[in-house]
Design a protein around this motif. Structure first.
Motif, short mmCIF file in Angstrom:
data_model
loop_
_atom_site.label_atom_id
_atom_site.label_comp_id
_atom_site.label_asym_id
_atom_site.label_seq_id
_atom_site.Cartn_x
_atom_site.Cartn_y
_atom_site.Cartn_z
N PRO A 36 18.83 -11.14 -4.59
CA PRO A 36 17.44 -11.64 -4.61
C PRO A 36 17.30 -13.07 -4.08
N GLU A 37 18.41 -13.83 -4.07
CA GLU A 37 18.37 -15.22 -3.63
C GLU A 37 18.78 -15.41 -2.17
N HIS A 38 19.44 -14.44 -1.57
CA HIS A 38 19.96 -14.57 -0.20
C HIS A 38 19.21 -13.64 0.75
N MET A 39 18.66 -14.23 1.82
CA MET A 39 17.91 -13.45 2.81
C MET A 39 18.46 -13.74 4.20
N MET A 40 18.62 -12.69 4.98
CA MET A 40 19.04 -12.81 6.37
C MET A 40 17.93 -12.23 7.24
N ILE A 41 17.55 -12.99 8.27
CA ILE A 41 16.52 -12.54 9.20
C ILE A 41 17.13 -12.50 10.60
N MET A 42 16.93 -11.36 11.29
CA MET A 42 17.38 -11.21 12.66
C MET A 42 16.17 -11.08 13.57
N ILE A 43 16.11 -11.94 14.59
CA ILE A 43 14.96 -12.02 15.49
C ILE A 43 15.47 -11.95 16.93
N ARG A 44 14.74 -11.23 17.77
CA ARG A 44 15.03 -11.22 19.20
C ARG A 44 13.72 -11.37 19.96
#
Length: 115
Positions: A36-44
């Protein structure tokens, strides 16, 4: 793998002013919570706006970002402050004189911890 229903907005304090970046949902490839505390975002991002993405996140580790969006999977609203702990920025094909050159592309992977 999660996608979003609306653009992802990022906001951070830069030199005493709020600096915003809004990334349309079509460019968000994944948002993943390992905890709940760690977020990963992948953007292209492909095209002329790709440099804006690169410049916005370049050298911004350990900064606090206000992130807002709506997840499509369960209509969960994300609206919180996160610290950027790590980032990976990959520039795509460079501009050239070749007629059939591929458009400029930037791929970004961002690791955040909830503040």
């Amino acid at each position: 793998m999660s996608v979003v229903k609306e653009p992802v907005s990022f906001g951070r304090m830069t030199k005493g002013e709020i600096s915003d970046l809004i990334v349309p949902e079509v460019f968000i490839k994944d948002i993943h919570f390992s905890t709940p505390e760690h977020m990963m975002i992948m953007i292209r991002v492909t095209g002329p706006d790709s440099n804006k993405l690169k410049l916005y996140f370049e050298d911004s580790e350990d900064e606090i970002f206000q992130i807002n969006t709506l997840m499509s999977e369960n209509d969960e609203k994300i609206s919180d402050n996160f610290i950027l702990t790590d980032s990976y920025i990959d520039d795509g094909p460079s501009l050239s004189v070749d007629i059939d050159s591929e458009p400029e592309t930037v791929r970004v992977i961002l690791d955040f911890l909830r503040k």
